[in-house]
Design an enzyme around this catalytic site. Structure first.
Site, mmCIF file in Angstrom:
data_model
loop_
_atom_site.group_PDB
_atom_site.id
_atom_site.type_symbol
_atom_site.label_atom_id
_atom_site.label_comp_id
_atom_site.label_asym_id
_atom_site.label_seq_id
_atom_site.Cartn_x
_atom_site.Cartn_y
_atom_site.Cartn_z
ATOM 1 N N THR A 40 48.087 -73.069 -32.348
ATOM 2 C CA THR A 40 48.552 -71.765 -31.362
ATOM 3 C C THR A 40 49.873 -73.192 -30.771
ATOM 4 O OG1 THR A 40 47.603 -72.783 -29.428
ATOM 5 C CG2 THR A 40 46.403 -71.328 -31.012
ATOM 6 N N ASP A 67 38.514 -75.221 -22.836
ATOM 7 C CA ASP A 67 38.045 -73.540 -22.258
ATOM 8 C C ASP A 67 38.225 -72.637 -22.412
ATOM 9 O OD1 ASP A 67 34.821 -75.201 -21.414
ATOM 10 O OD2 ASP A 67 36.334 -76.360 -19.633
ATOM 11 N N GLY A 68 39.462 -72.848 -22.121
ATOM 12 C CA GLY A 68 40.827 -72.159 -22.220
ATOM 13 C C GLY A 68 40.829 -71.616 -23.796
ATOM 14 N N THR A 69 41.048 -72.286 -24.666
ATOM 15 C CA THR A 69 40.594 -72.017 -26.405
ATOM 16 C C THR A 69 39.853 -71.764 -26.794
ATOM 17 O OG1 THR A 69 42.539 -74.563 -25.994
ATOM 18 C CG2 THR A 69 41.764 -73.006 -28.447
ATOM 19 N N LEU A 70 38.646 -71.883 -26.188
ATOM 20 C CA LEU A 70 37.532 -71.827 -26.357
ATOM 21 C C LEU A 70 37.239 -70.342 -26.735
ATOM 22 C CD1 LEU A 70 34.071 -71.843 -28.000
ATOM 23 C CD2 LEU A 70 33.599 -72.433 -25.393
ATOM 24 N N GLU A 72 39.761 -67.645 -25.590
ATOM 25 C CA GLU A 72 40.603 -67.098 -26.345
ATOM 26 C C GLU A 72 39.646 -66.770 -28.148
ATOM 27 O OE1 GLU A 72 45.078 -67.379 -26.324
ATOM 28 O OE2 GLU A 72 44.383 -69.749 -25.603
ATOM 29 N N ASP A 222 19.092 -65.852 -24.202
ATOM 30 C CA ASP A 222 18.525 -65.057 -23.694
ATOM 31 C C ASP A 222 18.693 -63.808 -22.775
ATOM 32 O OD1 ASP A 222 19.842 -65.579 -21.327
ATOM 33 O OD2 ASP A 222 18.689 -66.220 -20.095
ATOM 34 N N GLU A 280 40.815 -67.536 -17.379
ATOM 35 C CA GLU A 280 41.443 -67.264 -17.043
ATOM 36 C C GLU A 280 41.365 -66.026 -15.982
ATOM 37 O OE1 GLU A 280 42.910 -62.227 -18.803
ATOM 38 O OE2 GLU A 280 41.354 -63.726 -19.540
#
Length: 315
Positions: A40, A67-70, A72, A222, A280
């Protein structure tokens, strides 16, 4: 029929020169995996790469980053007009500063070990769907608001690179005297609350902001979202915190927070405030958040602490 695994790694550009990632990719290719890499560069790249992966019928897409890439990559999958079983499975190589979801899920830090998880069956996981300002957003890990969100947004990038998750702690300590409660009302099935809060966590995962555990009882399978509302730390609340400190973080959280597990929640505030959705920031005076059960499939450790039935790995 070709049984060669077909994977596609969507790698955050900041990690493009990571030698451990390069070695892990080479190792998988030598072991017979058809593994392609896409890097990216700017906003929208991850979404485009996921769309291409879906069209090409790959078996799995791997988010290489934080976490941001995950988020996206998972969001791009969730936005597809197809059920989970017809979409590529998701995996992650944790390469960010905090890696909150991967840490809570016990996903290996070493790229080679993380990639080997793809040889185990993918399992359905829930996602959170957040409606705000006429738009839909998807959350893999946690939506957080209040003090924690402010700390995350204001932590210096250089400090994060130098100190990792400790940078969030130091930034938080520097702001302790400036905490202003946010007034809001929240409602959901069997839950109605109104008042001031200093931190809010709505979890599929359990932690955010470099290790702040806001939703310690959240599960990714759950069908419920875990809501934690941290109350202003004054008077009796501070005394309760002091009494609970020897028993650990969970005991402290029980003393200072209202906690619920519900399929959906609506939040209304007199003034717009910011929710951090897997990194975000989204600002609004009204949010609706629902748990969408089994929206995607993910490769997780067999003993993943975020899975309610971690001992049972389905096909």
């Amino acid at each position: 029929m070709d049984s060669t695994p077909h994977w596609r790694l969507i790698l955050n550009g900041k990690s493009a020169g990571d030698d451990a990632v390069r070695a892990a990719v080479t190792g998988m290719r030598e072991a017979g995996v058809w593994l392609e890499v896409r890097v990216t560069w700017e906003g929208g790249d991850a979404q485009r790469y996921v769309a291409e992966a879906v069209a090409d019928g790959v078996d799995a897409v791997i988010a290489g980053g934080g976490d941001g890439t995950l988020n996206e990559v998972a969001s791009a999958l969730a936005h597809c007009d197809a059920p989970a079983e017809r979409l590529p499975a998701l995996a992650v190589i944790p390469l960010g500063t905090a890696n909150d979801f991967a840490t809570a899920a016990n996903i290996p830090v070493k790229p080679g070990d993380a990639l080997r998880l793809l040889h185990t069956p993918a399992v359905p996981i829930d996602l959170l769907k957040v409606e705000a300002n006429g738009r839909s957003h998807w959350v893999v890990n946690l939506a957080s608001g209040g003090f924690g969100t402010q700390v995350t947004a204001e932590t210096n990038e250089g400090l994060k690179k130098l100190l990792g998750g400790l940078a969030y702690v130091l930034t938080g300590l520097s702001r302790l005297g400036q905490i202003q409660p946010q007034q809001a009302r929240m409602r959901g099935p069997g839950a109605d609350w109104e008042g001031g809060f200093i931190a809010l966590g709505i979890g599929n995962g359990r932690q955010a902001g470099g290790g702040q555990v806001l939703c310690p009882d959240a599960w990714v399978d759950d069908g419920l979202l875990d809501v934690t509302i941290v109350l202003p730390l004054q008077g009796e609340v501070l005394s309760a915190v002091g009494a609970a400190m020897p028993d650990g973080k969970n005991a402290m959280l029980e003393q200072v927070a209202v906690r619920k597990a519900v399929p959906w929640v609506e939040i209304e505030a007199a003034q717009p405030f910011t929710l951090n959705l897997d990194g975000e920031p989204v600002k609004s005076a009204r949010f609706r958040i629902e748990c969408v059960p089994g929206r995607i499939r993910m490769h997780l450790p067999a003993d993943c602490p975020l899975r309610r039935n971690a001992a049972t790995v389905g096909p």
